[in-house]
Design a protein around this motif. Structure first.
Motif, PDB file in Angstrom:
ATOM      1  N   LEU A  76      67.758  15.021   8.225  1.00 53.63           N
ATOM      2  CA  LEU A  76      66.417  15.589   8.036  1.00 53.63           C
ATOM      3  C   LEU A  76      65.478  14.637   7.285  1.00 53.63           C
ATOM      4  CD1 LEU A  76      67.305  19.279   7.055  1.00 53.63           C
ATOM      5  CD2 LEU A  76      66.275  18.494   9.197  1.00 53.63           C
ATOM      6  N   GLY A  77      66.015  13.514   6.853  1.00 49.12           N
ATOM      7  CA  GLY A  77      65.197  12.547   6.130  1.00 49.12           C
ATOM      8  C   GLY A  77      65.109  12.802   4.646  1.00 49.12           C
ATOM      9  N   LEU A  78      65.856  13.767   4.125  1.00 48.34           N
ATOM     10  CA  LEU A  78      65.738  14.139   2.718  1.00 48.34           C
ATOM     11  C   LEU A  78      66.372  13.104   1.784  1.00 48.34           C
ATOM     12  CD1 LEU A  78      66.484  17.966   3.035  1.00 48.34           C
ATOM     13  CD2 LEU A  78      64.262  16.840   2.774  1.00 48.34           C
ATOM     14  N   LEU A  79      67.209  12.220   2.321  1.00 53.29           N
ATOM     15  CA  LEU A  79      67.818  11.173   1.498  1.00 53.29           C
ATOM     16  C   LEU A  79      66.944   9.931   1.404  1.00 53.29           C
ATOM     17  CD1 LEU A  79      71.527  11.293   2.780  1.00 53.29           C
ATOM     18  CD2 LEU A  79      70.485  12.628   0.944  1.00 53.29           C
ATOM     19  N   SER A  80      65.869   9.910   2.196  1.00 57.96           N
ATOM     20  CA  SER A  80      65.114   8.662   2.329  1.00 57.96           C
ATOM     21  C   SER A  80      63.673   8.756   1.840  1.00 57.96           C
ATOM     22  CB  SER A  80      65.104   8.229   3.803  1.00 57.96           C
ATOM     23  OG  SER A  80      64.357   9.149   4.589  1.00 57.96           O
ATOM     24  N   VAL A  81      63.334   9.831   1.143  1.00 55.37           N
ATOM     25  CA  VAL A  81      61.943  10.065   0.750  1.00 55.37           C
ATOM     26  C   VAL A  81      61.384   8.907  -0.073  1.00 55.37           C
ATOM     27  CG1 VAL A  81      60.403  11.595  -0.542  1.00 55.37           C
ATOM     28  CG2 VAL A  81      62.252  12.564   0.825  1.00 55.37           C
ATOM     29  N   ALA A  82      62.191   8.396  -1.020  1.00 55.42           N
ATOM     30  CA  ALA A  82      61.700   7.367  -1.941  1.00 55.42           C
ATOM     31  C   ALA A  82      61.877   5.951  -1.408  1.00 55.42           C
ATOM     32  CB  ALA A  82      62.420   7.500  -3.286  1.00 55.42           C
ATOM     33  N   ILE A  83      62.552   5.798  -0.291  1.00 55.51           N
ATOM     34  CA  ILE A  83      62.876   4.459   0.217  1.00 55.51           C
ATOM     35  C   ILE A  83      61.726   3.920   1.063  1.00 55.51           C
ATOM     36  CG2 ILE A  83      64.450   3.192   1.751  1.00 55.51           C
ATOM     37  CD1 ILE A  83      66.653   5.123   0.821  1.00 55.51           C
ATOM     38  N   PRO A  84      61.336   2.668   0.853  1.00 53.45           N
ATOM     39  CA  PRO A  84      60.233   2.087   1.643  1.00 53.45           C
ATOM     40  C   PRO A  84      60.520   2.141   3.143  1.00 53.45           C
ATOM     41  CG  PRO A  84      60.749   0.685  -0.230  1.00 53.45           C
ATOM     42  CD  PRO A  84      61.826   1.729  -0.183  1.00 53.45           C
ATOM     43  N   GLU A  85      59.472   2.262   3.907  1.00 52.76           N
ATOM     44  CA  GLU A  85      59.610   2.350   5.357  1.00 52.76           C
ATOM     45  C   GLU A  85      60.290   1.115   5.939  1.00 52.76           C
ATOM     46  OE1 GLU A  85      56.127   3.861   7.527  1.00 52.76           O
ATOM     47  OE2 GLU A  85      55.261   4.342   5.564  1.00 52.76           O
ATOM     48  N   ALA A  86      60.118  -0.030   5.303  1.00 52.05           N
ATOM     49  CA  ALA A  86      60.713  -1.273   5.800  1.00 52.05           C
ATOM     50  C   ALA A  86      62.242  -1.206   5.843  1.00 52.05           C
ATOM     51  CB  ALA A  86      60.281  -2.449   4.920  1.00 52.05           C
ATOM     52  N   LYS A 141      71.362   2.182   5.968  1.00 47.99           N
ATOM     53  CA  LYS A 141      72.544   3.047   6.122  1.00 47.99           C
ATOM     54  C   LYS A 141      72.552   4.150   5.063  1.00 47.99           C
ATOM     55  CE  LYS A 141      75.549  -0.546   8.102  1.00 47.99           C
ATOM     56  NZ  LYS A 141      76.801  -1.332   7.904  1.00 47.99           N
ATOM     57  N   LEU A 142      72.153   3.795   3.844  1.00 50.62           N
ATOM     58  CA  LEU A 142      72.118   4.774   2.768  1.00 50.62           C
ATOM     59  C   LEU A 142      70.975   5.768   2.974  1.00 50.62           C
ATOM     60  CD1 LEU A 142      72.748   2.269  -0.162  1.00 50.62           C
ATOM     61  CD2 LEU A 142      74.348   4.023   0.617  1.00 50.62           C
ATOM     62  N   ALA A 143      69.870   5.300   3.520  1.00 53.76           N
ATOM     63  CA  ALA A 143      68.707   6.160   3.749  1.00 53.76           C
ATOM     64  C   ALA A 143      68.998   7.241   4.790  1.00 53.76           C
ATOM     65  CB  ALA A 143      67.510   5.317   4.200  1.00 53.76           C
ATOM     66  N   SER A 144      69.770   6.895   5.805  1.00 54.49           N
ATOM     67  CA  SER A 144      70.031   7.821   6.910  1.00 54.49           C
ATOM     68  C   SER A 144      71.189   8.774   6.640  1.00 54.49           C
ATOM     69  CB  SER A 144      70.344   7.033   8.181  1.00 54.49           C
ATOM     70  OG  SER A 144      71.573   6.327   8.025  1.00 54.49           O
ATOM     71  N   GLY A 145      72.010   8.475   5.637  1.00 56.38           N
ATOM     72  CA  GLY A 145      73.202   9.275   5.406  1.00 56.38           C
ATOM     73  C   GLY A 145      74.398   8.795   6.194  1.00 56.38           C
ATOM     74  N   GLU A 146      74.231   7.664   6.900  1.00 56.30           N
ATOM     75  CA  GLU A 146      75.394   7.066   7.576  1.00 56.30           C
ATOM     76  C   GLU A 146      76.408   6.629   6.531  1.00 56.30           C
ATOM     77  OE1 GLU A 146      76.547   3.123  10.274  1.00 56.30           O
ATOM     78  OE2 GLU A 146      74.433   3.657   9.978  1.00 56.30           O
ATOM     79  N   TRP A 147      75.896   6.087   5.425  1.00 53.65           N
ATOM     80  CA  TRP A 147      76.729   5.695   4.297  1.00 53.65           C
ATOM     81  C   TRP A 147      76.296   6.489   3.071  1.00 53.65           C
ATOM     82  CZ3 TRP A 147      78.256  -0.110   3.377  1.00 53.65           C
ATOM     83  CH2 TRP A 147      79.009  -0.576   4.469  1.00 53.65           C
ATOM     84  N   PHE A 148      77.229   6.638   2.132  1.00 51.83           N
ATOM     85  CA  PHE A 148      76.911   7.250   0.846  1.00 51.83           C
ATOM     86  C   PHE A 148      77.247   6.285  -0.284  1.00 51.83           C
ATOM     87  CE2 PHE A 148      77.742  11.131   3.443  1.00 51.83           C
ATOM     88  CZ  PHE A 148      76.428  11.579   3.440  1.00 51.83           C
ATOM     89  N   GLY A 149      76.494   6.407  -1.339  1.00 54.17           N
ATOM     90  CA  GLY A 149      76.665   5.505  -2.467  1.00 54.17           C
ATOM     91  C   GLY A 149      77.198   6.202  -3.702  1.00 54.17           C
ATOM     92  N   ALA A 150      77.777   5.400  -4.601  1.00 49.62           N
ATOM     93  CA  ALA A 150      78.269   5.881  -5.895  1.00 49.62           C
ATOM     94  C   ALA A 150      77.991   4.799  -6.943  1.00 49.62           C
ATOM     95  CB  ALA A 150      79.759   6.208  -5.837  1.00 49.62           C
ATOM     96  N   TYR A 151      78.130   5.166  -8.197  1.00 50.01           N
ATOM     97  CA  TYR A 151      77.668   4.320  -9.303  1.00 50.01           C
ATOM     98  C   TYR A 151      78.783   4.226 -10.330  1.00 50.01           C
ATOM     99  CZ  TYR A 151      74.215   3.125 -13.070  1.00 50.01           C
ATOM    100  OH  TYR A 151      73.486   2.558 -14.078  1.00 50.01           O
ATOM    101  N   CYS A 152      79.300   3.033 -10.525  1.00 49.86           N
ATOM    102  CA  CYS A 152      80.461   2.838 -11.395  1.00 49.86           C
ATOM    103  C   CYS A 152      80.063   2.125 -12.682  1.00 49.86           C
ATOM    104  CB  CYS A 152      81.537   2.025 -10.672  1.00 49.86           C
ATOM    105  SG  CYS A 152      82.234   2.845  -9.234  1.00 49.86           S
TER     106      CYS A 152
END
Length: 604
Positions: A76-86, A141-152
């Motif tokens: 739905l695009g909800l993961l990519s709101v803050a990510i630049p269009e580029a 990939k992170l913007a689309s939800g194809e991949w997910f990220g984590a923070y260590c």
């Protein structure tokens, strides 16, 4: 409007304490444009359909469902709101980012945590610090939800003291890889992520370094079992172990030794977004509690009619309203500062980093205040439900447990309280905020003869705005005297700092609510804003009590004799009402409106 003119009107972070703010200059939820309103509605529809309707699955540790709904959010695009269009994102402003973070977080803390960990600390470090090659490779990939990220970042021996981590990164003999070895804990999304942002120390460097590490179990990466937690049951939280994990040198994030800076700036953004993530949680608890109180009959009357219940509903709604006012005020300040920097020629990365960093004080204030309010709201939600609230068959019990982590996330509330004051003092020393002049003026006022003139309080909020000005003087009096007395050693006096921080927090929130309501009363009419006026007055009344108490604690902790007497007299003068509000009447008015509406409607 020219950039120069806009710059003059936009306050720097922390300047709210010493500058006059007109209500027209702040942003409120009522200012949302059509695109933002549509974004909010689509987010709420997703939450109702995919999350709220299935909250039991999250409570039953259905980690697969968390991952499934995260992918749907990506579609739905909800993961990519803050990510630049580029880089495959929607490239929307900071307010829109806050809006989605707010409304997507109300149904369950499990999803909220997964969403925040991915879009914030899992993706944002690459967007803001990554090279062009890194951004092109990973961010889409992170913007689309194809991949997910984590923070260590966190380790068994490195929590609040994040730069003390023991994880090591050793350059390979051929110079092509770093070999990372160490243990990380409390890693959200670890069970299903494709990519880690990992912080490790190279050699004897003073500061840690950031790395982008793809999650490949065959590359020396192993996971602990899912943690057994008080709340956020379906948020995948595991330990991550690295055993000579090979990371290409080109996957170093930013520069060597820049990891601590990355971590701290990521936390600044995370703090204000965490505040946003607690807003819809409050609204939904209020809605459920109001519905129950309207339907639950005892002694032949719905319990919503009892004064004790009305007091709870009124305080819950007031906290939510004030938290909205302060959160979106700060969000728009950040968005405007970013726009100014872009107009001046900064890159998107530079502009966003500096824009958020400018308001780090406000970010800490909001993190503390809103996380504590959501805990209070969920606690009262259980109380209104009575025995049913204690049952896991109703969402009140899980909401209370989920809310508890918010006071620990993104730096504990104790750390953030001390940070807020510490950062303000440092800004003053750098000349970014003039505290010395106003603090000196307050000192002179204390030595002078008080005015006995009767002020004109006939206009809406005339007395309340005058009182807010005086509450700011309390902070200047306490902080100014404390800095004079302790100098650089002030940071060692943690209880004093926390008391001063509570004063600062209450000033910002109370002022934000009054400005929001004043702005809306001017454009919609005072009658239409009658309940909002009551909430603003109620919150200020409570803020005055907190400031009076915490101010007294602070003053007697470092002063004595005539100095102490003078400051205590000043405290009494600065916190004095000319016309005490009828708090019972205010609470009754607020509660009856919420009951009639069937819940919280002040964000509409």
């Amino acid at each position: 409007m020219s950039t120069e003119t806009k710059e003059k009107q936009l306050l720097r972070g922390g300047q709210f304490l010493v500058k006059q703010v007109d209500c027209e200059e702040i942003f409120t939820l009522e200012d949302l444009n059509e695109e933002q309103q549509m974004m909010r509605e689509s987010t709420k529809e997703f939450v109702d359909r995919e999350l709220w309707a299935h909250w039991e699955r999250f409570e039953n540790k259905d980690y697969a469902y968390t991952e499934e709904t995260m992918r749907k959010a990506g579609e739905l695009g909800l993961l990519s709101v803050a990510i630049p269009e580029a880089y495959g994102g929607m490239g929307m402003g900071f307010v829109s980012t806050m809006l989605v973070c707010d409304y997507i977080s109300g149904a369950t803390g499990s999803f909220s945590t997964a969403f925040g960990a991915h879009t914030g600390i899992g993706t944002m470090p690459i967007t803001l610090y990554g090279s062009e090659e890194q951004k092109q490779k990973y961010v889409p990939k992170l913007a689309s939800g194809e991949w997910f990220g984590a923070y260590c970042l966190t380790e068994p021996g490195a929590g609040s003291d994040a730069n003390s981590g023991k994880t090591k990164a050793v350059l390979s003999e051929d110079g092509k890889h770093y070999l990372i070895s160490g243990q990380k804990m409390w890693i959200s999304n670890a069970g299903f992520c494709n990519l880690f942002i990992v912080f490790a120390r190279i050699g004897d460097d003073k500061n840690i370094t950031g790395f982008i590490v793809e999650n490949d179990p065959s590359n020396g990466i192993s996971l602990g079992d899912e943690e057994k937690k008080l709340g956020i049951h379906s948020s995948s939280t595991r330990q991550v172990f690295f055993n000579e994990t090979k990371v290409p040198v080109e996957n170093m994030l930013s520069e060597r030794g820049n990891g601590f800076k990355i971590a701290m700036n990521a936390l600044n953004v995370g703090r204000i977004k965490l505040a946003a993530a607690c807003l819809e949680a409050q609204r939904r608890v209020i809605n459920e509690a109001t519905k129950y109180a309207n339907e639950r009959v005892q002694f032949k009357t719905p319990i919503i009619n009892f004064g004790a219940i009305k007091a709870k509903i009124a305080d819950m709604a007031t906290n939510a309203y004030v938290d909205e006012a302060a959160s979106y005020r700060a969000a728009k300040d950040i968005e405007d500062r970013i726009a100014i920097r872009v107009a001046e020629g900064n890159t998107h990365q530079e502009a966003e980093l500096k824009g958020v960093e400018e308001y780090a004080i406000e970010c800490s204030i909001l993190k503390v205040a809103v996380s504590e309010h959501v805990q209070q709201t969920t606690d009262e939600g259980i109380q209104i439900f009575g025995g049913m609230g204690f049952s896991a068959d109703t969402p009140m019990e899980s909401a209370w447990r989920d809310a508890r982590i918010a006071r620990i996330y993104e730096g504990t509330n104790e750390i953030n309280r001390m940070l807020a004051v510490g950062m303000l003092v440092k800004k003053a020393m750098k000349g970014h905020v003039d505290l010395l002049g106003p603090a000196t003026a307050v000192g002179e006022e204390l030595m002078g003869i008080p005015s006995f003139d009767t002020p004109d309080y006939s206009a809406l909020f005339a007395e309340e705005k005058d009182l807010v000005k005086r509450l700011k003087k309390v902070f200047l009096m306490v902080a100014g005297s404390a800095v004079q007395k302790f100098g650089p050693q002030l940071e060692e006096h943690q209880q004093l700092l926390m008391a001063a921080s509570d004063i600062l927090i209450q000033v910002y929130l109370a002022e934000s609510a009054i400005l929001r309501t004043e702005k809306n009363a001017k454009r919609f009419g005072e009658e239409a804003q009658a309940t909002q006026i009551a909430m603003s007055k109620l919150y200020l009344y409570r803020a005055v009590d907190i400031i009076a108490q915490r101010g007294k604690e602070a003053i007697v902790s470092f002063s004595e004799g005539d100095e102490q007497k003078m400051m205590l007299m000043g405290l009494k003068r600065f916190t004095k009402y000319a016309n005490q509000p009828n708090v019972v009447a205010l609470r009754t008015q607020i509660a009856e409106r919420v009951a009639a509406d069937g819940g919280y409607t002040f964000d509409a």
